[in-house]
Design a protein around this motif. Sequence first.
Motif, PDB file in Angstrom:
ATOM      1  N   ILE A 201       0.841  -1.200   0.000  1.00 15.30           N
ATOM      2  CA  ILE A 201       0.000   0.000   0.000  1.00 15.30           C
ATOM      3  C   ILE A 201       0.875   1.249   0.000  1.00 15.30           C
ATOM      4  O   ILE A 201       0.632   2.201  -0.747  1.00 15.30           O
ATOM      5  CB  ILE A 201      -0.955  -0.014   1.216  1.00 15.30           C
ATOM      6  CG1 ILE A 201      -2.058  -1.063   1.013  1.00 15.30           C
ATOM      7  CG2 ILE A 201      -1.567   1.370   1.445  1.00 15.30           C
ATOM      8  CD1 ILE A 201      -2.922  -1.298   2.235  1.00 15.30           C
ATOM      9  N   ALA A 202       1.895   1.240   0.850  1.00 13.60           N
ATOM     10  CA  ALA A 202       2.817   2.376   0.882  1.00 13.60           C
ATOM     11  C   ALA A 202       3.530   2.548  -0.454  1.00 13.60           C
ATOM     12  O   ALA A 202       3.765   3.675  -0.907  1.00 13.60           O
ATOM     13  CB  ALA A 202       3.837   2.184   2.006  1.00 13.60           C
ATOM     14  N   ASP A 203       3.878   1.441  -1.096  1.00 11.45           N
ATOM     15  CA  ASP A 203       4.519   1.521  -2.417  1.00 11.45           C
ATOM     16  C   ASP A 203       3.600   2.168  -3.442  1.00 11.45           C
ATOM     17  O   ASP A 203       4.045   2.963  -4.274  1.00 11.45           O
ATOM     18  CB  ASP A 203       4.918   0.125  -2.897  1.00 11.45           C
ATOM     19  CG  ASP A 203       6.141  -0.423  -2.177  1.00 11.45           C
ATOM     20  OD1 ASP A 203       6.853   0.364  -1.518  1.00 11.45           O
ATOM     21  OD2 ASP A 203       6.380  -1.638  -2.266  1.00 11.45           O
ATOM     22  N   HIS A 204       2.321   1.823  -3.400  1.00  8.78           N
ATOM     23  CA  HIS A 204       1.374   2.426  -4.350  1.00  8.78           C
ATOM     24  C   HIS A 204       1.202   3.921  -4.073  1.00  8.78           C
ATOM     25  O   HIS A 204       1.087   4.719  -5.012  1.00  8.78           O
ATOM     26  CB  HIS A 204       0.025   1.708  -4.276  1.00  8.78           C
ATOM     27  CG  HIS A 204       0.035   0.348  -4.914  1.00  8.78           C
ATOM     28  ND1 HIS A 204       0.316   0.155  -6.252  1.00  8.78           N
ATOM     29  CD2 HIS A 204      -0.199  -0.888  -4.400  1.00  8.78           C
ATOM     30  CE1 HIS A 204       0.259  -1.133  -6.526  1.00  8.78           C
ATOM     31  NE2 HIS A 204      -0.059  -1.789  -5.416  1.00  8.78           N
ATOM     32  N   ALA A 205       1.187   4.297  -2.796  1.00  2.00           N
ATOM     33  CA  ALA A 205       1.125   5.725  -2.473  1.00  2.00           C
ATOM     34  C   ALA A 205       2.372   6.438  -2.991  1.00  2.00           C
ATOM     35  O   ALA A 205       2.290   7.572  -3.487  1.00  2.00           O
ATOM     36  CB  ALA A 205       0.990   5.910  -0.962  1.00  2.00           C
ATOM     37  N   THR A 206       3.508   5.776  -2.884  1.00  4.75           N
ATOM     38  CA  THR A 206       4.748   6.338  -3.414  1.00  4.75           C
ATOM     39  C   THR A 206       4.671   6.505  -4.921  1.00  4.75           C
ATOM     40  O   THR A 206       5.124   7.517  -5.481  1.00  4.75           O
ATOM     41  CB  THR A 206       5.943   5.437  -3.031  1.00  4.75           C
ATOM     42  OG1 THR A 206       6.040   5.360  -1.602  1.00  4.75           O
ATOM     43  CG2 THR A 206       7.249   5.982  -3.584  1.00  4.75           C
ATOM     44  N   ASN A 207       4.103   5.517  -5.601  1.00  8.60           N
ATOM     45  CA  ASN A 207       3.906   5.630  -7.053  1.00  8.60           C
ATOM     46  C   ASN A 207       3.110   6.883  -7.399  1.00  8.60           C
ATOM     47  O   ASN A 207       3.452   7.625  -8.332  1.00  8.60           O
ATOM     48  CB  ASN A 207       3.159   4.402  -7.596  1.00  8.60           C
ATOM     49  CG  ASN A 207       4.000   3.146  -7.598  1.00  8.60           C
ATOM     50  OD1 ASN A 207       5.215   3.194  -7.441  1.00  8.60           O
ATOM     51  ND2 ASN A 207       3.343   2.013  -7.767  1.00  8.60           N
ATOM     52  N   ILE A 208       2.032   7.115  -6.656  1.00  6.19           N
ATOM     53  CA  ILE A 208       1.187   8.283  -6.910  1.00  6.19           C
ATOM     54  C   ILE A 208       1.997   9.564  -6.707  1.00  6.19           C
ATOM     55  O   ILE A 208       1.937  10.487  -7.530  1.00  6.19           O
ATOM     56  CB  ILE A 208      -0.054   8.263  -5.995  1.00  6.19           C
ATOM     57  CG1 ILE A 208      -0.957   7.075  -6.350  1.00  6.19           C
ATOM     58  CG2 ILE A 208      -0.834   9.580  -6.120  1.00  6.19           C
ATOM     59  CD1 ILE A 208      -2.093   6.838  -5.367  1.00  6.19           C
ATOM     60  N   ALA A 209       2.758   9.604  -5.619  1.00  7.73           N
ATOM     61  CA  ALA A 209       3.564  10.794  -5.331  1.00  7.73           C
ATOM     62  C   ALA A 209       4.592  11.043  -6.432  1.00  7.73           C
ATOM     63  O   ALA A 209       4.836  12.191  -6.836  1.00  7.73           O
ATOM     64  CB  ALA A 209       4.255  10.637  -3.976  1.00  7.73           C
ATOM     65  N   GLU A 210       5.201   9.985  -6.932  1.00  7.13           N
ATOM     66  CA  GLU A 210       6.174  10.133  -8.013  1.00  7.13           C
ATOM     67  C   GLU A 210       5.507  10.653  -9.284  1.00  7.13           C
ATOM     68  O   GLU A 210       6.093  11.446 -10.031  1.00  7.13           O
ATOM     69  CB  GLU A 210       6.870   8.808  -8.271  1.00  7.13           C
ATOM     70  CG  GLU A 210       7.812   8.398  -7.151  1.00  7.13           C
ATOM     71  CD  GLU A 210       8.386   7.006  -7.310  1.00  7.13           C
ATOM     72  OE1 GLU A 210       9.420   6.713  -6.681  1.00  7.13           O
ATOM     73  OE2 GLU A 210       7.803   6.193  -8.054  1.00  7.13           O
ATOM     74  N   MET A 211       4.273  10.218  -9.514  1.00  6.93           N
ATOM     75  CA  MET A 211       3.558  10.684 -10.701  1.00  6.93           C
ATOM     76  C   MET A 211       3.169  12.158 -10.583  1.00  6.93           C
ATOM     77  O   MET A 211       3.001  12.840 -11.591  1.00  6.93           O
ATOM     78  CB  MET A 211       2.335   9.803 -10.956  1.00  6.93           C
ATOM     79  CG  MET A 211       2.702   8.435 -11.527  1.00  6.93           C
ATOM     80  SD  MET A 211       1.268   7.431 -11.977  1.00  6.93           S
ATOM     81  CE  MET A 211       0.738   6.833 -10.379  1.00  6.93           C
ATOM     82  N   VAL A 212       3.015  12.644  -9.352  1.00  2.00           N
ATOM     83  CA  VAL A 212       2.733  14.066  -9.162  1.00  2.00           C
ATOM     84  C   VAL A 212       3.898  14.899  -9.694  1.00  2.00           C
ATOM     85  O   VAL A 212       3.694  15.922 -10.364  1.00  2.00           O
ATOM     86  CB  VAL A 212       2.469  14.379  -7.673  1.00  2.00           C
ATOM     87  CG1 VAL A 212       2.422  15.888  -7.439  1.00  2.00           C
ATOM     88  CG2 VAL A 212       1.161  13.739  -7.211  1.00  2.00           C
ATOM     89  N   THR A 213       5.112  14.457  -9.411  1.00  6.93           N
ATOM     90  CA  THR A 213       6.288  15.182  -9.921  1.00  6.93           C
ATOM     91  C   THR A 213       6.291  15.193 -11.448  1.00  6.93           C
ATOM     92  O   THR A 213       6.599  16.216 -12.073  1.00  6.93           O
ATOM     93  CB  THR A 213       7.576  14.537  -9.389  1.00  6.93           C
ATOM     94  OG1 THR A 213       7.607  14.668  -7.959  1.00  6.93           O
ATOM     95  CG2 THR A 213       8.812  15.224  -9.971  1.00  6.93           C
ATOM     96  N   PHE A 214       5.936  14.061 -12.046  1.00  4.88           N
ATOM     97  CA  PHE A 214       5.855  14.019 -13.510  1.00  4.88           C
ATOM     98  C   PHE A 214       4.791  14.981 -14.021  1.00  4.88           C
ATOM     99  O   PHE A 214       5.014  15.725 -14.986  1.00  4.88           O
ATOM    100  CB  PHE A 214       5.525  12.603 -13.984  1.00  4.88           C
ATOM    101  CG  PHE A 214       5.120  12.533 -15.422  1.00  4.88           C
ATOM    102  CD1 PHE A 214       6.054  12.698 -16.430  1.00  4.88           C
ATOM    103  CD2 PHE A 214       3.789  12.327 -15.774  1.00  4.88           C
ATOM    104  CE1 PHE A 214       5.680  12.652 -17.771  1.00  4.88           C
ATOM    105  CE2 PHE A 214       3.404  12.281 -17.098  1.00  4.88           C
ATOM    106  CZ  PHE A 214       4.350  12.446 -18.107  1.00  4.88           C
ATOM    107  N   MET A 215       3.629  14.988 -13.372  1.00  4.20           N
ATOM    108  CA  MET A 215       2.536  15.828 -13.827  1.00  4.20           C
ATOM    109  C   MET A 215       2.893  17.314 -13.746  1.00  4.20           C
ATOM    110  O   MET A 215       2.611  18.085 -14.665  1.00  4.20           O
ATOM    111  CB  MET A 215       1.286  15.557 -12.983  1.00  4.20           C
ATOM    112  CG  MET A 215       0.064  16.383 -13.377  1.00  4.20           C
ATOM    113  SD  MET A 215      -1.353  16.095 -12.291  1.00  4.20           S
ATOM    114  CE  MET A 215      -0.796  16.899 -10.773  1.00  4.20           C
ATOM    115  N   VAL A 216       3.534  17.704 -12.640  1.00  7.64           N
ATOM    116  CA  VAL A 216       3.816  19.120 -12.412  1.00  7.64           C
ATOM    117  C   VAL A 216       5.051  19.581 -13.183  1.00  7.64           C
ATOM    118  O   VAL A 216       5.054  20.654 -13.790  1.00  7.64           O
ATOM    119  CB  VAL A 216       3.990  19.397 -10.902  1.00  7.64           C
ATOM    120  CG1 VAL A 216       4.383  20.855 -10.663  1.00  7.64           C
ATOM    121  CG2 VAL A 216       2.693  19.072 -10.152  1.00  7.64           C
TER     122      VAL A 216
END
Length: 231
Positions: A201-216
């Motif tokens: 679960i923590a890994d998936h949350a990390t994935n989301i956070a990493e994608m935020v950097t890509f998006m921004v």
Amino acid sequence: MDSTQPQHTNRQYEEDLRGLRAGLLKMGGLVERQIAEAVDALVNRNSEHAREVIARDEEVNRMDNDNDEQAIRLLALHQPTASDLRFITTGLKITTDLERIGDNAVNICERTLELNEVPQLKPYIDLPRMAEIAQSMVRDSIDAFMRDDTDLADQVIARDDEVDLLNYQVYRELLSYMAEDPHTIGSATRLLFISKYLERIADHATNIAEMVTFMVKGKMIRHDETRKRGT
């Protein structure tokens, strides 16, 4: 031009974007609740509560489909560019991670039902702490997504180390139980699975956070080994 074709105004486009944002936020809130209630069912040995979480997974799956359809509709009808395009494509990926978080909450409940058939092996200390951190990571990763907040996303990524450390502590403790008394192997193995589900679960949350950097920023950091080493 065929006048019978629907004309998509900017207002429609903005409404569709808001709809996707709302759908992702709602799904994030639901899976966060699933984590909390799954661990509550474990700690309190509440099988009825565990079954409720399992049944609610159908709603998570429905939201996953709805968000995918909304994102695809935006891409097909409005042909977004630049930041909107990154937001929509990131949303498509995020909904997959959220669905998998929901699956892991269900997995926790399935192991809980099995554990509730036998005496409790040990007090649960590290597992609830893992769940608390993982739940906060999910919440903050979605907040970072909604606010384009890369600083908050970085905090989520850093917090993953805490969950990994707790997972290792649980592993070592349960391994000692199994070595000392083979009768504990069944329960200890199920608790190891639960610890692993929380780590995922923590890994998936990390994935989301990493994608935020890509998006921004338009920068992909998911496979950046130098970042993982902290250099």
